[in-house]
Design a protein around this motif. Structure first.
Motif, PDB file in Angstrom:
ATOM      1  N   ARG A  69     -18.162  -8.971  -8.466  1.00 52.61           N
ATOM      2  CA  ARG A  69     -16.904  -8.435  -8.346  1.00 52.61           C
ATOM      3  C   ARG A  69     -16.145  -8.040  -6.984  1.00 52.61           C
ATOM      4  O   ARG A  69     -17.171  -7.486  -6.091  1.00 52.61           O
ATOM      5  N   ILE A  70     -15.034  -8.326  -6.628  1.00 50.25           N
ATOM      6  CA  ILE A  70     -14.310  -7.889  -5.445  1.00 50.25           C
ATOM      7  C   ILE A  70     -13.231  -7.193  -6.038  1.00 50.25           C
ATOM      8  O   ILE A  70     -12.514  -7.291  -6.834  1.00 50.25           O
ATOM      9  N   THR A  71     -13.126  -5.998  -5.599  1.00 47.45           N
ATOM     10  CA  THR A  71     -11.888  -5.087  -5.876  1.00 47.45           C
ATOM     11  C   THR A  71     -11.054  -5.018  -4.726  1.00 47.45           C
ATOM     12  O   THR A  71     -11.635  -4.303  -3.356  1.00 47.45           O
ATOM     13  N   VAL A  72      -9.767  -5.215  -4.875  1.00 46.71           N
ATOM     14  CA  VAL A  72      -8.832  -5.095  -3.473  1.00 46.71           C
ATOM     15  C   VAL A  72      -7.633  -4.429  -3.915  1.00 46.71           C
ATOM     16  O   VAL A  72      -7.071  -4.763  -4.849  1.00 46.71           O
ATOM     17  N   GLY A  73      -7.198  -3.404  -3.013  1.00 47.69           N
ATOM     18  CA  GLY A  73      -5.950  -2.967  -3.419  1.00 47.69           C
ATOM     19  C   GLY A  73      -4.801  -3.850  -3.239  1.00 47.69           C
ATOM     20  O   GLY A  73      -4.715  -4.751  -2.547  1.00 47.69           O
ATOM     21  N   LEU A  74      -3.798  -3.446  -4.016  1.00 42.72           N
ATOM     22  CA  LEU A  74      -2.353  -4.184  -4.024  1.00 42.72           C
ATOM     23  C   LEU A  74      -1.500  -3.344  -3.169  1.00 42.72           C
ATOM     24  O   LEU A  74      -0.405  -4.017  -3.107  1.00 42.72           O
ATOM     25  N   ARG A  75      -1.568  -2.233  -3.078  1.00 42.63           N
ATOM     26  CA  ARG A  75      -0.561  -1.541  -2.221  1.00 42.63           C
ATOM     27  C   ARG A  75      -1.052  -1.493  -0.713  1.00 42.63           C
ATOM     28  O   ARG A  75      -2.095  -0.992  -0.399  1.00 42.63           O
ATOM     29  N   GLU A  76      -0.201  -1.923   0.098  1.00 39.24           N
ATOM     30  CA  GLU A  76      -0.670  -1.965   1.527  1.00 39.24           C
ATOM     31  C   GLU A  76      -0.758  -0.652   2.184  1.00 39.24           C
ATOM     32  O   GLU A  76       0.262   0.080   2.166  1.00 39.24           O
ATOM     33  N   GLY A  77      -1.664  -0.475   2.787  1.00 37.39           N
ATOM     34  CA  GLY A  77      -1.975   0.588   3.555  1.00 37.39           C
ATOM     35  C   GLY A  77      -2.256   1.720   2.952  1.00 37.39           C
ATOM     36  O   GLY A  77      -2.605   1.682   1.524  1.00 37.39           O
ATOM     37  N   TRP A  78      -2.252   2.962   3.634  1.00 41.27           N
ATOM     38  CA  TRP A  78      -2.672   4.220   2.861  1.00 41.27           C
ATOM     39  C   TRP A  78      -1.380   5.073   2.442  1.00 41.27           C
ATOM     40  O   TRP A  78      -1.364   6.053   1.527  1.00 41.27           O
ATOM     41  N   ASP A  79      -0.222   4.476   2.812  1.00 41.47           N
ATOM     42  CA  ASP A  79       1.248   5.437   2.519  1.00 41.47           C
ATOM     43  C   ASP A  79       1.529   4.960   0.848  1.00 41.47           C
ATOM     44  O   ASP A  79       1.541   3.840   0.643  1.00 41.47           O
ATOM     45  N   PRO A  80       2.083   5.991   0.130  1.00 40.53           N
ATOM     46  CA  PRO A  80       2.312   5.682  -1.095  1.00 40.53           C
ATOM     47  C   PRO A  80       3.589   4.858  -1.149  1.00 40.53           C
ATOM     48  O   PRO A  80       3.960   4.232  -2.216  1.00 40.53           O
ATOM     49  N   GLU A  81       4.413   4.725  -0.151  1.00 40.04           N
ATOM     50  CA  GLU A  81       5.515   3.969  -0.058  1.00 40.04           C
ATOM     51  C   GLU A  81       5.293   2.434   0.419  1.00 40.04           C
ATOM     52  O   GLU A  81       6.295   1.666   0.551  1.00 40.04           O
ATOM     53  N   GLY A  82       4.070   1.964   0.816  1.00 42.29           N
ATOM     54  CA  GLY A  82       3.724   0.709   1.229  1.00 42.29           C
ATOM     55  C   GLY A  82       4.046  -0.346   0.005  1.00 42.29           C
ATOM     56  O   GLY A  82       4.043  -0.074  -1.000  1.00 42.29           O
ATOM     57  N   ARG A  83       4.280  -1.447   0.837  1.00 42.19           N
ATOM     58  CA  ARG A  83       4.356  -2.524  -0.214  1.00 42.19           C
ATOM     59  C   ARG A  83       3.410  -2.873  -1.298  1.00 42.19           C
ATOM     60  O   ARG A  83       2.148  -2.716  -0.768  1.00 42.19           O
ATOM     61  N   VAL A  84       3.808  -3.053  -2.422  1.00 41.93           N
ATOM     62  CA  VAL A  84       2.919  -3.415  -3.499  1.00 41.93           C
ATOM     63  C   VAL A  84       3.013  -4.986  -3.687  1.00 41.93           C
ATOM     64  O   VAL A  84       3.920  -5.303  -4.227  1.00 41.93           O
ATOM     65  N   TYR A  85       1.797  -5.625  -3.693  1.00 42.99           N
ATOM     66  CA  TYR A  85       1.670  -6.817  -3.956  1.00 42.99           C
ATOM     67  C   TYR A  85       1.656  -7.215  -5.455  1.00 42.99           C
ATOM     68  O   TYR A  85       0.858  -6.636  -6.045  1.00 42.99           O
ATOM     69  N   ASP A  86       1.778  -8.495  -5.755  1.00 48.96           N
ATOM     70  CA  ASP A  86       1.674  -8.723  -7.087  1.00 48.96           C
ATOM     71  C   ASP A  86       0.037  -9.277  -6.980  1.00 48.96           C
ATOM     72  O   ASP A  86      -0.124  -9.991  -6.187  1.00 48.96           O
ATOM     73  N   VAL A  87      -0.263  -9.462  -8.285  1.00 53.18           N
ATOM     74  CA  VAL A  87      -1.744 -10.024  -8.266  1.00 53.18           C
ATOM     75  C   VAL A  87      -1.715 -11.542  -8.396  1.00 53.18           C
ATOM     76  O   VAL A  87      -2.848 -11.922  -7.575  1.00 53.18           O
ATOM     77  N   SER A  88      -0.757 -12.180  -8.444  1.00 50.81           N
ATOM     78  CA  SER A  88      -0.603 -13.469  -8.120  1.00 50.81           C
ATOM     79  C   SER A  88      -0.796 -13.788  -6.598  1.00 50.81           C
ATOM     80  O   SER A  88      -1.186 -15.019  -6.404  1.00 50.81           O
ATOM     81  N   GLU A  89      -0.339 -13.012  -5.897  1.00 53.38           N
ATOM     82  CA  GLU A  89      -0.665 -13.361  -4.367  1.00 53.38           C
ATOM     83  C   GLU A  89      -2.113 -13.345  -4.060  1.00 53.38           C
ATOM     84  O   GLU A  89      -2.739 -14.056  -3.167  1.00 53.38           O
ATOM     85  N   ALA A  90      -3.002 -12.233  -4.629  1.00 51.11           N
ATOM     86  CA  ALA A  90      -4.362 -12.408  -4.701  1.00 51.11           C
ATOM     87  C   ALA A  90      -4.938 -13.604  -5.364  1.00 51.11           C
ATOM     88  O   ALA A  90      -5.778 -14.350  -4.422  1.00 51.11           O
ATOM     89  N   VAL A  91      -4.522 -14.197  -6.467  1.00 54.96           N
ATOM     90  CA  VAL A  91      -4.683 -15.515  -7.077  1.00 54.96           C
ATOM     91  C   VAL A  91      -4.583 -16.681  -5.855  1.00 54.96           C
ATOM     92  O   VAL A  91      -5.587 -17.385  -5.816  1.00 54.96           O
ATOM     93  N   ARG A  92      -3.610 -16.630  -5.378  1.00 56.60           N
ATOM     94  CA  ARG A  92      -3.090 -17.925  -4.406  1.00 56.60           C
ATOM     95  C   ARG A  92      -4.018 -17.856  -3.241  1.00 56.60           C
ATOM     96  O   ARG A  92      -4.482 -18.919  -2.613  1.00 56.60           O
ATOM     97  N   THR A  93      -4.310 -16.649  -2.820  1.00 58.33           N
ATOM     98  CA  THR A  93      -5.406 -16.543  -1.523  1.00 58.33           C
ATOM     99  C   THR A  93      -6.659 -16.963  -1.919  1.00 58.33           C
ATOM    100  O   THR A  93      -7.174 -17.583  -1.255  1.00 58.33           O
TER     101      THR A  93
END
Length: 145
Positions: free
Chosen positions: A20-44
């Protein structure tokens, strides 16, 4: 519907090696950081898999699900803080029929490589990896703490 007789595929029976690999979808530590969609992880992950296969190298396969990590921590004033964040979870198994010839160290190296690509694509500093009952954290920070 006629009955089909299923048989074990030759050379497919072997030890279970799940990961298992668990990766955050919210960029950085800031609650206001960009939130990626899981589809971007799938593409990567798919791009990583294709590159490896094109080079004649083995690749991991698995499934992505979206989840939320929840956590709490002690504050200096004696109270507790808590938060949550969206994550992409890549689960799979190093299936014996396809990857049984590889030692655990090779699977771990592939997991670390894929996790690093996911972390870079999704703006993450920490990544959480598990394999065969072991787990570890990959940290892109300078001190790794």
């Amino acid at each position: 519907m006629s009955e089909t007789a299923y048989r074990i595929v030759p050379n497919s029976f072997g030890p279970r090696r799940d990961f298992r690999i668990t990766v955050g979808l919210r960029e950085g530590w800031d609650p206001e950081g960009r939130v990626y969609d899981v589809s971007e992880a799938v593409r990567t992950a798919r791009a990583w898999m294709r590159r490896r296969v094109e080079q004649g190298l083995p690749a991991l396969s698995g499934m992505f699900t979206r989840g939320e990590v929840t956590y709490a921590w002690p504050k200096e004033d004696g109270t507790a803080g808590s938060d949550r964040e969206p994550v992409a979870i890549f689960d799979g198994e190093a299936v014996h029929a396809y990857l049984g010839h590889l030692p655990d160290a090779d699977i771990e190296a592939m997991l670390n490589e894929l996790a690093a690509e996911l972390g870079q694509a999704l703006g993450q500093e920490r990544l959480y990896v598990s394999f065969c009952g072991r787990n570890w954290i990959l940290d892109a920070g300078a001190d790794g703490a």
